[in-house]
Enzyme design. Structure first.
Site, PDB file in Angstrom:
ATOM      1  N   TYR A   1       0.836  -1.193   0.000  1.00  0.00           N
ATOM      2  CA  TYR A   1       0.000   0.000   0.000  1.00  0.00           C
ATOM      3  C   TYR A   1       0.878   1.252   0.000  1.00  0.00           C
ATOM      4  O   TYR A   1       2.030   1.232   0.436  1.00  0.00           O
ATOM      5  CB  TYR A   1      -0.908   0.017   1.237  1.00  0.00           C
TER       6      TYR A   1
ATOM      7  N   PHE B   1       2.414   9.665   3.462  1.00  0.00           N
ATOM      8  CA  PHE B   1       2.785   9.490   4.875  1.00  0.00           C
ATOM      9  C   PHE B   1       3.260   8.083   5.207  1.00  0.00           C
ATOM     10  O   PHE B   1       3.841   7.849   6.240  1.00  0.00           O
ATOM     11  CB  PHE B   1       1.627   9.898   5.807  1.00  0.00           C
ATOM     12  N   ASP B   2       3.021   7.139   4.303  1.00  0.00           N
ATOM     13  CA  ASP B   2       3.457   5.778   4.587  1.00  0.00           C
ATOM     14  C   ASP B   2       3.420   4.951   3.312  1.00  0.00           C
ATOM     15  O   ASP B   2       2.554   5.164   2.462  1.00  0.00           O
ATOM     16  CB  ASP B   2       2.537   5.152   5.639  1.00  0.00           C
TER      17      ASP B   2
ATOM     18  N   ILE C   1      -7.305   0.052  10.328  1.00  0.00           N
ATOM     19  CA  ILE C   1      -8.431   0.998  10.342  1.00  0.00           C
ATOM     20  C   ILE C   1      -9.652   0.362   9.675  1.00  0.00           C
ATOM     21  O   ILE C   1      -9.525  -0.512   8.816  1.00  0.00           O
ATOM     22  CB  ILE C   1      -8.062   2.345   9.656  1.00  0.00           C
TER      23      ILE C   1
ATOM     24  N   TYR D   1      -8.478   7.589  11.215  1.00  0.00           N
ATOM     25  CA  TYR D   1      -7.950   7.931  12.529  1.00  0.00           C
ATOM     26  C   TYR D   1      -8.770   8.977  13.269  1.00  0.00           C
ATOM     27  O   TYR D   1      -8.352   9.468  14.318  1.00  0.00           O
ATOM     28  CB  TYR D   1      -6.487   8.385  12.408  1.00  0.00           C
TER      29      TYR D   1
ATOM     30  N   PHE E   1      -5.562   5.612   0.139  1.00  0.00           N
ATOM     31  CA  PHE E   1      -4.643   4.477   0.082  1.00  0.00           C
ATOM     32  C   PHE E   1      -4.758   3.796  -1.267  1.00  0.00           C
ATOM     33  O   PHE E   1      -5.863   3.584  -1.769  1.00  0.00           O
ATOM     34  CB  PHE E   1      -4.996   3.427   1.146  1.00  0.00           C
TER      35      PHE E   1
END
Length: 414
Positions: A29, A39-40, A59, A85, A102
């Protein structure tokens, strides 16, 4: 989906199968904020990310979104804060109330291995999640519907009420009882059971299953009541229950089902072994039940060709009754299997001293003598051979030394 989030297929997957609740899924992902800030990313780390689907390990948007994906599919999940979140965010990278994007690619998924050994022997795929936190234990009474399949053929379909541990008498393989102990009330699941936990190398005549067959069982656990644990029963209940399972064990023993018998007798030991503060008459009953349990366990283990636990149970029986005829005799039998003929002979001799009428013990002594004699003969031959070898080896090394000396002499003479 119909939830307040948006998922868009970027690349079609293959096949029709979707992952199921509890499956382990493997994905790559990349996560970005709406403004495109990344961010990731599992791709940057170079290793796939895996989690169990539908268990709240990720999540909410992921639990919902990934459940709709096929293998090979790449999909974009736009996750509203309430599915990600929330108001708190996840500082420092994810601000409060953030909508996340995502891009997820699904590589593989497989069911959950529920064996203690984690040998892949029983794999579960949950169709309908159960509820509650408790699961059936050994001896629990269960109400189930099940359907057994082999090679696409349904060979067993039944509604059953029984106690966990009695399944074999109903034609259920051990894997089904293992499976039940992993299930929650109301759960329906599909189990793939390898031969080791199925009908093994023998197969099943009753169901026309060949040797070494992998089975599929669809099981619904409709209701269950846990067997009482030791601490939940008072002395009177323990003594009552022990008498009941002793009968059950004996029934299994007569049918040649020694493993099932062992399970029953072991329950008596676990209930009564550390029971204190009993009335004298209860003491008597408990002692008799424990003694019978250990003697019967020894007998079962001898039948199962497991001399060590047989020996342990004879010792336990002898702690309760130092001159018990059966305990001494069975310990002798266990020691013979362990090839400890001297110790075995001592036990049988003690039996003949205490119980002169025991003819079997007399013939066992003769047998032990024979074994001991054979062992001595064998040892003698072994030692003779060893000395022979030592002698030859010494002779050889002497010769070598001589020839080395000769060589040295020759060198010096020149």
């Amino acid at each position: 989906g119909n939830f307040s989030q948006f998922s868009m297929v970027k690349k079609e997957g293959t096949g029709t199968e979707l992952p199921m609740t509890g499956d382990k899924v493997f994905v790559h992902y990349v996560g970005t904020l709406l403004d495109g800030t990344q961010f990731d990313s599992s791709r940057d780390r170079g290793e796939k990310f895996s989690f169990e689907l539908g268990k709240g390990q990720v999540i909410k948007a992921w639990d919902i979104g990934v459940a709709t994906m096929k293998i090979g599919e790449i999909c974009q999940l736009i996750c509203k804060p309430e599915y990600a979140y929330g108001a708190a965010g996840s500082p420092p990278k994810i601000p409060p109330n953030a909508t996340l994007v995502f891009q997820v690619e699904l590589f593989e998924f497989h069911g959950e291995d529920i064996t203690d050994e984690e040998d892949g022997g029983i794999i579960r795929r949950i169709i309908t999640k159960g509820e509650g936190y408790t699961k059936p234990n050994e001896g629990a009474s269960v109400e189930v519907w099940l359907e057994g399949c082999h090679d696409g053929r349904v060979f067993d379909e039944r509604e059953l009420k029984f106690e966990v541990g009695d399944g074999e008498g109903l034609g259920l393989p051990p894997g089904v009882e293992r499976a039940l102990q992993a299930m929650e009330q109301g759960e329906e699941a599909l189990f793939t059971i390898k031969p080791k936990y199925g009908f093994g190398t023998a197969g099943s005549n009753k169901f026309n299953i060949p040797p070494n067959a992998t089975l599929q069982y669809k099981i619904k656990l409709k209701a269950f009541e846990k067997a009482k644990e030791s601490w939940e029963m008072n002395t009177t209940e323990k003594l009552e229950q022990s008498a009941i399972v002793k009968e059950k064990g004996t029934q299994y023993f007569k049918e040649g089902k020694y493993k099932q018998a062992v399970m029953q007798y072991k329950r008596i030991v676990s209930w009564l072994e550390h029971e204190s503060s009993m009335q004298p008459d209860e003491e008597e009953k408990a002692k008799a039940l424990r003694l019978a349990a250990h003697l019967n366990l020894a007998m079962c283990y001898l039948k199962l060709q497991e001399p060590n636990p047989a020996l342990e149970n004879c010792d336990k029986a002898l702690e309760l009754d130092a001159n018990n005829e059966k305990a001494l005799f069975r310990r002798g039998e266990a020691l013979i299997v362990m090839k400890e003929f001297d110790r075995a002979r001592a036990d049988f001799q003690r039996v003949t001293q205490l119980y002169p009428a025991n003819k079997a013990a007399k013939s066992q002594i003769v047998l032990c003598q024979k074994h001991i004699k054979e062992q001595h003969e064998k040892d003698k031959r072994l030692y003779a051979n060893m000395f022979q070898k030592f002698a030859e080896r010494d002779a050889k090394s002497q010769n070598k030394k001589r020839s080395r000396k000769r060589k040295r002499m020759v060198v010096q003479l020149k």
